[in-house]
Design an enzyme around this catalytic site. Structure first.
Site, PDB file in Angstrom:
ATOM      1  N   TYR A   1      48.302   6.611  27.108  1.00 51.18           N
ATOM      2  CA  TYR A   1      48.376   5.176  27.471  1.00 51.18           C
ATOM      3  C   TYR A   1      46.981   4.541  27.485  1.00 51.18           C
ATOM      4  O   TYR A   1      46.732   3.536  26.793  1.00 51.18           O
ATOM      5  CB  TYR A   1      49.062   5.079  28.838  1.00 51.18           C
TER       6      TYR A   1
ATOM      7  N   GLY B   1      51.428  12.270  25.240  1.00 52.87           N
ATOM      8  CA  GLY B   1      51.157  11.080  24.419  1.00 52.87           C
ATOM      9  C   GLY B   1      52.031  11.026  23.171  1.00 52.87           C
ATOM     10  O   GLY B   1      52.816  11.937  22.902  1.00 52.87           O
TER      11      GLY B   1
ATOM     12  N   SER C   1      37.635   9.316  38.029  1.00 54.73           N
ATOM     13  CA  SER C   1      38.671   8.620  38.800  1.00 54.73           C
ATOM     14  C   SER C   1      38.174   8.309  40.197  1.00 54.73           C
ATOM     15  O   SER C   1      37.360   9.055  40.762  1.00 54.73           O
ATOM     16  CB  SER C   1      39.896   9.533  38.906  1.00 54.73           C
TER      17      SER C   1
ATOM     18  N   TYR D   1      43.457  17.453  41.596  1.00 56.26           N
ATOM     19  CA  TYR D   1      43.173  16.487  40.521  1.00 56.26           C
ATOM     20  C   TYR D   1      41.804  15.843  40.742  1.00 56.26           C
ATOM     21  O   TYR D   1      40.943  15.852  39.852  1.00 56.26           O
ATOM     22  CB  TYR D   1      44.275  15.415  40.456  1.00 56.26           C
TER      23      TYR D   1
ATOM     24  N   LYS E   1      38.052  16.148  38.656  1.00 58.57           N
ATOM     25  CA  LYS E   1      37.278  15.014  38.137  1.00 58.57           C
ATOM     26  C   LYS E   1      35.839  15.060  38.670  1.00 58.57           C
ATOM     27  O   LYS E   1      34.882  14.783  37.936  1.00 58.57           O
ATOM     28  CB  LYS E   1      37.959  13.690  38.504  1.00 58.57           C
TER      29      LYS E   1
ATOM     30  N   PHE F   1      55.978   2.489  50.520  1.00 56.24           N
ATOM     31  CA  PHE F   1      55.612   3.634  51.363  1.00 56.24           C
ATOM     32  C   PHE F   1      54.709   3.190  52.509  1.00 56.24           C
ATOM     33  O   PHE F   1      53.486   3.334  52.435  1.00 56.24           O
ATOM     34  CB  PHE F   1      54.933   4.721  50.523  1.00 56.24           C
TER      35      PHE F   1
ATOM     36  N   ARG G   1      45.202  -1.627  47.040  1.00 56.66           N
ATOM     37  CA  ARG G   1      44.522  -0.919  45.953  1.00 56.66           C
ATOM     38  C   ARG G   1      43.863  -1.934  45.021  1.00 56.66           C
ATOM     39  O   ARG G   1      44.224  -3.102  44.994  1.00 56.66           O
ATOM     40  CB  ARG G   1      45.520  -0.082  45.138  1.00 56.66           C
TER      41      ARG G   1
ATOM     42  N   ARG H   1      53.470   7.646  52.689  1.00 53.34           N
ATOM     43  CA  ARG H   1      53.333   8.789  51.785  1.00 53.34           C
ATOM     44  C   ARG H   1      52.088   9.559  52.207  1.00 53.34           C
ATOM     45  O   ARG H   1      51.066   8.949  52.519  1.00 53.34           O
ATOM     46  CB  ARG H   1      53.178   8.244  50.357  1.00 53.34           C
TER      47      ARG H   1
HETATM   48  N1  UFG Z   1      53.601   2.978  46.287  1.00 47.02           N
HETATM   49  C1  UFG Z   1      54.761   2.490  46.903  1.00 47.02           C
HETATM   50  N2  UFG Z   1      55.952   2.746  46.303  1.00 47.02           N
HETATM   51  C2  UFG Z   1      56.062   3.468  45.152  1.00 47.02           C
HETATM   52  C3  UFG Z   1      54.883   3.963  44.546  1.00 47.02           C
HETATM   53  C4  UFG Z   1      53.657   3.689  45.146  1.00 47.02           C
HETATM   54  O1  UFG Z   1      54.690   1.844  47.932  1.00 47.02           O
HETATM   55  O2  UFG Z   1      57.195   3.665  44.679  1.00 47.02           O
HETATM   56  C5  UFG Z   1      52.300   2.664  46.900  1.00 47.02           C
HETATM   57  C6  UFG Z   1      51.486   3.887  47.250  1.00 47.02           C
HETATM   58  O3  UFG Z   1      51.835   4.378  48.502  1.00 47.02           O
HETATM   59  C7  UFG Z   1      50.071   3.311  47.178  1.00 47.02           C
HETATM   60  C8  UFG Z   1      50.161   2.253  46.104  1.00 47.02           C
HETATM   61  O4  UFG Z   1      51.545   1.952  45.945  1.00 47.02           O
HETATM   62  O5  UFG Z   1      49.748   2.707  48.388  1.00 47.02           O
HETATM   63  C9  UFG Z   1      49.620   2.707  44.771  1.00 47.02           C
HETATM   64  O6  UFG Z   1      50.200   3.970  44.476  1.00 47.02           O
HETATM   65  P1  UFG Z   1      50.032   4.706  43.067  1.00 47.02           P
HETATM   66  O7  UFG Z   1      50.774   5.972  43.185  1.00 47.02           O
HETATM   67  O8  UFG Z   1      50.368   3.766  41.969  1.00 47.02           O
HETATM   68  O9  UFG Z   1      48.470   4.934  42.960  1.00 47.02           O
HETATM   69  P2  UFG Z   1      47.420   5.686  43.918  1.00 47.02           P
HETATM   70  O10 UFG Z   1      46.533   4.638  44.509  1.00 47.02           O
HETATM   71  O11 UFG Z   1      48.079   6.601  44.853  1.00 47.02           O
HETATM   72  O12 UFG Z   1      46.645   6.580  42.863  1.00 47.02           O
HETATM   73  C10 UFG Z   1      46.145   6.041  41.645  1.00 47.02           C
HETATM   74  C11 UFG Z   1      46.307   7.066  40.532  1.00 47.02           C
HETATM   75  C12 UFG Z   1      45.472   8.275  40.814  1.00 47.02           C
HETATM   76  C13 UFG Z   1      44.048   7.847  41.030  1.00 47.02           C
HETATM   77  C14 UFG Z   1      43.952   6.796  42.101  1.00 47.02           C
HETATM   78  C15 UFG Z   1      42.549   6.294  42.171  1.00 47.02           C
HETATM   79  O13 UFG Z   1      47.657   7.443  40.419  1.00 47.02           O
HETATM   80  O14 UFG Z   1      45.508   9.139  39.705  1.00 47.02           O
HETATM   81  O15 UFG Z   1      44.811   5.691  41.802  1.00 47.02           O
HETATM   82  O16 UFG Z   1      42.418   5.245  43.058  1.00 47.02           O
HETATM   83  F1  UFG Z   1      43.330   8.911  41.414  1.00 47.02           F
END
Ligand code: UFG
Length: 317
Positions: free
Chosen positions: A11, A36, A118, A142, A146, A205, A218, A280
């Protein structure tokens, strides 16, 4: 410049490839095609698992046949949860793959490397706006791979003069072209889209975090802006004196889960149910990039806002 891009069928890789090609670079791809799609990349892809025994020879042949001057290394395993379940495999793939790549580069004197890192290297920092200089303490394999990757390229810089830059991506989303969707359904926006398309509620979450609306914040960065950051970093690698080798890539502005879901409702025109779930494990309340270094050193900043991230992601296939 003749560039080898690992992870070219992914991606993010496919966005970086297309942008570099449109900027006049000659891009050669390498990918194991495990996640991919070769159709995402316009050009020849060397089908290679970088962690495999024959990777060094295969890479050396590609470097020499195509007069490769720089490598953009994106190929890696990137599922946090999976890395906790299968740590040895993550080390084998991400660290073993990088060791092979560096070996092939050293033996063929390819001296420039852009490494995909990351924000996961930071772990659960106390600061909510994160500068590159804070102490890195990843909380999962992970993120550890990195951080070790960053050390490996820095050590190669000391040992044999590798010119290197590591880009610490924050939350990458959106699509720069409609055929380059993030198909993985592993992050908030694709997960929300999948739920909406299935007529299911979108799960949040935790709504009891110490943030303005109680949900996690985020730093969402448009994948096309991220690709532009790679282009700027490649130019920086050409400079003789480089003050920095590690850069955050984000917008500097956070969005909460509720704000993302509101943007999705607005951009898609679809109303959907939201269900509040428990927190989570391992989610920090707020992670936002300090982007001063990349702005002032690479003269790069994100152009796209959350609305365009969401709208472009929704349209992409
Ligand atoms: N979230 C929800 N519901 C969902 C999925 C996610 O509320 O169904 C929330 C998570 O709890 C979090 C936010 O949305 O607060 C973002 O979650 P993601 O899983 O999309 O992303 P993360 O911030 O956990 O992690 C991402 C990448 C990682 C990377 C990180 C770096 O997935 O690989 O950003 O900041 F390391």
């Amino acid at each position: 410049m003749n560039i080898l891009l690992t992870g070219a069928a992914g991606y993010i890789g496919s966005h970086v490839a297309r942008l570099l090609q449109q900027s006049g670079h000659e891009v050669f791809g390498a990918d194991d095609l495990s996640t991919g799609f070769a159709t995402r990349f316009d050009g020849k892809i060397e089908h290679v698992d970088l962690a495999s025994a024959d990777a060094v020879e295969a890479l050396k042949a590609v470097f020499l046949a195509n007069q490769i001057e720089a490598v953009v290394h994106l190929a890696a395993r990137k599922q946090v949860g999976e890395s906790v379940q299968k740590p040895e495999w993550y080390y084998l793939q991400n660290i073993g793959g990088l060791a092979n790549l560096l070996t092939a580069m050293r033996e063929t004197r390819v001296q420039k490397l852009l490494f995909s890192s990351s924000a996961a290297v930071y772990g659960m920092p106390e600061a909510q706006i994160i500068t590159e200089d804070i102490h890195c303490q990843p909380i999962n394999p992970y993120g550890e791979t990195k951080l070790i990757g960053e050390w490996m390229v820095a050590d190669a810089g000391k040992a044999w003069g590798l010119n290197h830059v590591s880009l610490r991506y924050f939350n990458v989303a959106g699509a720069g072209w409609e055929d380059l969707a993030d198909t993985a359904v592993a992050n908030l926006i694709p997960i929300a889209f999948a739920a909406i398309r299935a007529g299911e509620p979108v799960r949040v979450f935790g709504d009891d975090y110490p943030t303005d609306d109680g949900s996690c914040v985020r730093d969402y960065i448009h994948v096309l802006d991220l690709a532009e950051a790679h282009k700027s970093a490649l130019e920086y690698l050409d400079q003789a004196n480089r003050e920095h080798s590690v850069f955050n890539v984000g917008t500097g502005t956070g969005a909460s889960v509720f704000e993302v879901l509101a943007a999705i409702k607005e951009q898609t025109g679809v109303d959907f149910e939201v269900s509040i779930e428990p927190r989570r494990a391992g989610d920090p309340p707020k992670l936002c990039a300090d982007v001063n270094r990349i702005q002032s050193t690479l003269n790069w900043q994100a152009e796209n806002d959350l609305e365009s991230i969401v709208a472009s992601a929704w349209l992409a296939k």
